[in-house]
Design a protein around this motif. Structure first.
Motif, short mmCIF file in Angstrom:
data_model
loop_
_atom_site.label_atom_id
_atom_site.label_comp_id
_atom_site.label_asym_id
_atom_site.label_seq_id
_atom_site.Cartn_x
_atom_site.Cartn_y
_atom_site.Cartn_z
N THR A 1 0.83 -1.20 0.00
CA THR A 1 0.00 0.00 0.00
C THR A 1 0.87 1.26 0.00
OG1 THR A 1 -0.12 -0.03 2.42
CG2 THR A 1 -1.89 -1.13 1.20
N HIS A 2 2.18 1.10 0.13
CA HIS A 2 3.13 2.20 0.10
C HIS A 2 4.11 1.99 -1.06
CE1 HIS A 2 1.59 2.32 4.19
NE2 HIS A 2 2.18 3.48 4.41
N ALA A 3 4.49 3.07 -1.71
CA ALA A 3 5.53 2.99 -2.73
C ALA A 3 6.85 2.63 -2.06
CB ALA A 3 5.65 4.31 -3.47
N SER A 4 7.79 2.12 -2.85
CA SER A 4 9.12 1.83 -2.31
C SER A 4 9.81 3.13 -1.92
CB SER A 4 9.96 1.10 -3.35
OG SER A 4 10.28 1.97 -4.43
N SER A 5 10.79 3.01 -1.06
CA SER A 5 11.53 4.20 -0.63
C SER A 5 12.17 4.91 -1.82
CB SER A 5 12.62 3.81 0.38
OG SER A 5 12.03 3.28 1.53
N LYS A 6 12.72 4.14 -2.74
CA LYS A 6 13.35 4.74 -3.93
C LYS A 6 12.32 5.49 -4.76
CE LYS A 6 16.02 3.62 -8.08
NZ LYS A 6 16.66 2.53 -8.86
N ALA A 7 11.14 4.88 -4.96
CA ALA A 7 10.10 5.55 -5.75
C ALA A 7 9.62 6.81 -5.05
CB ALA A 7 8.94 4.58 -5.99
N ARG A 8 9.50 6.76 -3.74
CA ARG A 8 9.06 7.95 -3.00
C ARG A 8 10.09 9.06 -3.13
NH1 ARG A 8 6.52 5.34 2.55
NH2 ARG A 8 5.55 7.40 2.83
N ALA A 9 11.36 8.72 -2.99
CA ALA A 9 12.42 9.73 -3.10
C ALA A 9 12.42 10.36 -4.49
CB ALA A 9 13.77 9.10 -2.80
N ASN A 10 12.30 9.51 -5.52
CA ASN A 10 12.31 10.04 -6.89
C ASN A 10 11.12 10.94 -7.15
OD1 ASN A 10 14.66 8.64 -7.40
ND2 ASN A 10 13.64 6.91 -8.40
N ALA A 11 9.95 10.55 -6.67
CA ALA A 11 8.74 11.35 -6.91
C ALA A 11 8.82 12.68 -6.19
CB ALA A 11 7.51 10.56 -6.46
N LEU A 12 9.39 12.69 -4.99
CA LEU A 12 9.42 13.90 -4.19
C LEU A 12 10.55 14.85 -4.59
CD1 LEU A 12 8.63 12.47 -0.65
CD2 LEU A 12 7.12 13.81 -2.11
N GLU A 13 11.58 14.34 -5.24
CA GLU A 13 12.72 15.20 -5.55
C GLU A 13 12.34 16.33 -6.49
OE1 GLU A 13 17.43 14.79 -5.99
OE2 GLU A 13 16.25 13.18 -6.89
N ALA A 14 11.58 16.01 -7.54
CA ALA A 14 11.17 17.05 -8.49
C ALA A 14 10.27 18.08 -7.81
CB ALA A 14 10.44 16.43 -9.68
N VAL A 15 9.38 17.62 -6.93
CA VAL A 15 8.51 18.54 -6.19
C VAL A 15 9.35 19.43 -5.28
CG1 VAL A 15 6.57 18.72 -4.60
CG2 VAL A 15 6.63 16.86 -6.27
N ALA A 16 10.33 18.83 -4.61
CA ALA A 16 11.18 19.59 -3.69
C ALA A 16 11.96 20.67 -4.42
CB ALA A 16 12.14 18.65 -2.96
#
Length: 268
Positions: A229-244
């Motif tokens: 139910t949660h994305a992998s840590s790598k996927a979360r980091a990649n998705a959030l980097e562009a937003v950050a």
């Protein structure tokens, strides 16, 4: 004015809790924030509440009453529901003496924050309370803890618990399957997204979120054994980097992202 109930403590610990916190009734004032409305009105730490407005509160629990927070939650709700900027009369016991004290509430954060003892790296939000495990305070920086807290607070802001309940989502053994898993994953992704804006609005570097998930995510989410139910840590980091990066380039604060507008939209 954080409050707690004697019944939140295990029966064997209640004598110690009473000695430390002075419980003269079921509900006690755990602490008072300096300069806050309760402090200005004369409420003191270790006061015991016996009435909120005209509603009398229960007396001391039976010695073997089960451990739970229900009484504290009901008292919190009664205080929270009081009209803003209208005096709320609290009756307290202080060393055996009753005092009627009028407190004028002001707007504040509706979520409470609690540290869970003996719970490892767990974190959760139920719509009213954000809880994080004590191990986050053993070796994690303030910025890393803020990533976890902001994610859980985002769940409360976006009303995920009540929206998932309204959608009749199963959070038990079937949580990862079909529509259950899809909608829970949607809320987790939304909490990641809003959480990074909360970080930035609070003055933290938004890049601390993708860095956290790259450096510490596996220890927090279970790595290969994480819930799907949660994305992998790598996927979360990649998705959030562009937003950050976009947030860091925007000097406006606070930033209110579009996801906030979905908080009243049913999950389907």
């Amino acid at each position: 004015m954080p409050i707690h109930a004697l019944s939140q403590y295990a029966p064997a610990a209640r004598a110690t809790a009473t000695a430390v916190f002075g419980f003269e009734s079921l509900i006690g004032v755990e602490a008072v924030v300096a300069g806050a409305p309760a402090d200005r009105a004369g409420i003191a730490a270790n006061d015991s509440l016996v009435a909120i407005g005209e509603t009398a509160l229960p007396g001391l629990p039976a010695a073997n009453a089960p451990e739970n927070a229900a009484a504290r939650d009901r008292a919190e709700a009664a205080i929270t529901e009081a009209p803003l900027r209208q005096p709320l009369r609290l009756t307290v016991l202080r060393k055996g003496q009753r005092h009627a004290i009028a407190v004028t509430p002001v707007a504040g954060c509706r979520s409470r924050f609690e540290i869970l003892l003996g719970s490892g790296l767990d974190a959760s939000a139920d719509g009213s309370v954000v809880q994080i495990g004590e191990r986050f305070f053993e070796g994690y920086t303030d910025a890393e803890i803020a990533v976890v807290v902001s994610h859980e607070l985002a769940h409360n802001i976006l009303r995920h618990r009540s929206r998932l309940d309204a959608a009749k989502i199963n959070r038990g053994l079937l949580a990862e399957l079909g529509r259950n898993g899809r909608l829970i994953r949607e809320t987790e992704d939304q909490a990641d997204l809003l959480g990074i804006y909360l970080l930035a609005n609070a003055g933290f570097d938004p890049m601390s979120a993708p860095k956290f998930w790259r450096d510490k995510g596996g220890a927090v989410d279970g790595g290969l054994f994480r819930s799907r139910t949660h994305a992998s840590s790598k996927a979360r980091a990649n998705a959030l980097e562009a937003v950050a990066q976009a947030i860091a380039a925007n000097p406006v604060r606070p930033i209110i992202p579009p996801v906030v507008a979905t908080r009243d939209v049913p999950l389907r």
